[in-house]
Motif scaffolding. Sequence first.
Motif, mmCIF file in Angstrom:
data_model
loop_
_atom_site.group_PDB
_atom_site.id
_atom_site.type_symbol
_atom_site.label_atom_id
_atom_site.label_comp_id
_atom_site.label_asym_id
_atom_site.label_seq_id
_atom_site.Cartn_x
_atom_site.Cartn_y
_atom_site.Cartn_z
ATOM 1 N N LYS A 107 0.804 -1.217 0.000
ATOM 2 C CA LYS A 107 0.000 0.000 0.000
ATOM 3 C C LYS A 107 0.842 1.274 0.000
ATOM 4 O O LYS A 107 0.439 2.279 -0.520
ATOM 5 N N SER A 108 2.033 1.236 0.607
ATOM 6 C CA SER A 108 2.849 2.439 0.694
ATOM 7 C C SER A 108 3.609 2.730 -0.600
ATOM 8 O O SER A 108 4.206 3.774 -0.738
ATOM 9 N N ASN A 109 3.590 1.783 -1.531
ATOM 10 C CA ASN A 109 4.299 1.973 -2.786
ATOM 11 C C ASN A 109 3.440 2.708 -3.799
ATOM 12 O O ASN A 109 2.230 2.528 -3.863
ATOM 13 N N HIS A 110 4.103 3.497 -4.601
ATOM 14 C CA HIS A 110 3.447 4.186 -5.700
ATOM 15 C C HIS A 110 4.007 3.589 -6.976
ATOM 16 O O HIS A 110 5.221 3.575 -7.182
ATOM 17 N N LEU A 111 3.111 3.053 -7.815
ATOM 18 C CA LEU A 111 3.565 2.330 -8.990
ATOM 19 C C LEU A 111 3.106 2.976 -10.289
ATOM 20 O O LEU A 111 1.960 3.414 -10.413
ATOM 21 N N PHE A 112 4.012 2.982 -11.239
ATOM 22 C CA PHE A 112 3.687 3.271 -12.637
ATOM 23 C C PHE A 112 3.672 1.909 -13.314
ATOM 24 O O PHE A 112 4.578 1.097 -13.104
ATOM 25 N N TYR A 113 2.630 1.625 -14.070
ATOM 26 C CA TYR A 113 2.527 0.317 -14.710
ATOM 27 C C TYR A 113 2.153 0.478 -16.179
ATOM 28 O O TYR A 113 1.606 1.494 -16.603
ATOM 29 N N VAL A 114 2.485 -0.558 -16.959
ATOM 30 C CA VAL A 114 2.133 -0.593 -18.372
ATOM 31 C C VAL A 114 1.377 -1.889 -18.629
ATOM 32 O O VAL A 114 1.832 -2.969 -18.254
ATOM 33 N N ASP B 243 -5.629 -5.752 -28.163
ATOM 34 C CA ASP B 243 -5.350 -5.281 -29.520
ATOM 35 C C ASP B 243 -3.870 -4.949 -29.738
ATOM 36 O O ASP B 243 -3.483 -4.467 -30.790
ATOM 37 N N GLY B 244 -3.045 -5.216 -28.711
ATOM 38 C CA GLY B 244 -1.615 -4.974 -28.824
ATOM 39 C C GLY B 244 -1.183 -3.575 -28.418
ATOM 40 O O GLY B 244 0.005 -3.275 -28.389
ATOM 41 N N SER B 245 -2.139 -2.713 -28.093
ATOM 42 C CA SER B 245 -1.784 -1.353 -27.675
ATOM 43 C C SER B 245 -1.322 -1.359 -26.226
ATOM 44 O O SER B 245 -1.545 -2.321 -25.483
ATOM 45 N N TYR B 246 -0.664 -0.274 -25.832
ATOM 46 C CA TYR B 246 -0.164 -0.121 -24.477
ATOM 47 C C TYR B 246 -0.990 0.902 -23.724
ATOM 48 O O TYR B 246 -1.454 1.882 -24.292
ATOM 49 N N TYR B 247 -1.129 0.671 -22.426
ATOM 50 C CA TYR B 247 -1.782 1.641 -21.548
ATOM 51 C C TYR B 247 -0.905 1.822 -20.329
ATOM 52 O O TYR B 247 -0.537 0.845 -19.672
ATOM 53 N N GLY B 248 -0.568 3.056 -20.015
ATOM 54 C CA GLY B 248 0.225 3.357 -18.836
ATOM 55 C C GLY B 248 -0.658 3.960 -17.763
ATOM 56 O O GLY B 248 -1.556 4.746 -18.056
ATOM 57 N N GLY B 249 -0.402 3.603 -16.511
ATOM 58 C CA GLY B 249 -1.216 4.126 -15.430
ATOM 59 C C GLY B 249 -0.467 4.187 -14.115
ATOM 60 O O GLY B 249 0.696 3.815 -14.016
ATOM 61 N N TYR B 250 -1.184 4.657 -13.102
ATOM 62 C CA TYR B 250 -0.647 4.810 -11.747
ATOM 63 C C TYR B 250 -1.550 4.056 -10.774
ATOM 64 O O TYR B 250 -2.770 4.043 -10.931
ATOM 65 N N THR B 251 -0.957 3.437 -9.772
ATOM 66 C CA THR B 251 -1.729 2.764 -8.732
ATOM 67 C C THR B 251 -0.874 2.565 -7.488
ATOM 68 O O THR B 251 0.353 2.718 -7.543
ATOM 69 N N THR B 252 -1.529 2.197 -6.402
ATOM 70 C CA THR B 252 -0.820 1.765 -5.203
ATOM 71 C C THR B 252 -1.046 0.276 -4.965
ATOM 72 O O THR B 252 -0.449 -0.309 -4.063
ATOM 73 N N ASP B 253 -1.917 -0.348 -5.755
ATOM 74 C CA ASP B 253 -2.228 -1.775 -5.619
ATOM 75 C C ASP B 253 -2.367 -2.364 -7.025
ATOM 76 O O ASP B 253 -3.438 -2.311 -7.632
ATOM 77 N N LEU B 254 -1.280 -2.914 -7.529
ATOM 78 C CA LEU B 254 -1.231 -3.365 -8.918
ATOM 79 C C LEU B 254 -2.217 -4.497 -9.214
ATOM 80 O O LEU B 254 -2.927 -4.452 -10.220
ATOM 81 N N ASP B 255 -2.283 -5.495 -8.357
ATOM 82 C CA ASP B 255 -3.186 -6.631 -8.601
ATOM 83 C C ASP B 255 -4.638 -6.162 -8.688
ATOM 84 O O ASP B 255 -5.381 -6.559 -9.594
ATOM 85 N N ARG B 256 -5.037 -5.315 -7.748
ATOM 86 C CA ARG B 256 -6.414 -4.803 -7.742
ATOM 87 C C ARG B 256 -6.688 -3.982 -8.998
ATOM 88 O O ARG B 256 -7.738 -4.117 -9.623
#
Length: 89
Positions: free
Chosen positions: A4-11, A16-29
């Motif tokens: 929970k204390s981590n701040h993540l940038f994820y891709v 369709d093969g496109s990429y989406y970048g986002g931010y979260t504190t809980d990657l699995d959720r």
Amino acid sequence: MAQKSNHLFYVLECKDGSYYGGYTTDLDRRVAMHNTGKGAKYTRSRSPVRCIHHETFETKREAMQAEYRFKQLTRPAKERYLKQEEATE
């Protein structure tokens, strides 16, 4: 996976093969939300998605800046970035 204390940038890679970048504190959720249609509007019609990359930062600001920088890249530049990050892991 993520604390929970981590701040993540994820891709995510969409079906369709496109990429989406986002931010979260809980990657699995967050990935589960994208796959149930409750995530970003962009991924709703492109699910299922899978997480192909993530980076952990100490602050939300740093993670959001990484997300912003990634989203400004062209597709070829995103592919180079992901390949380069994969090589350093």
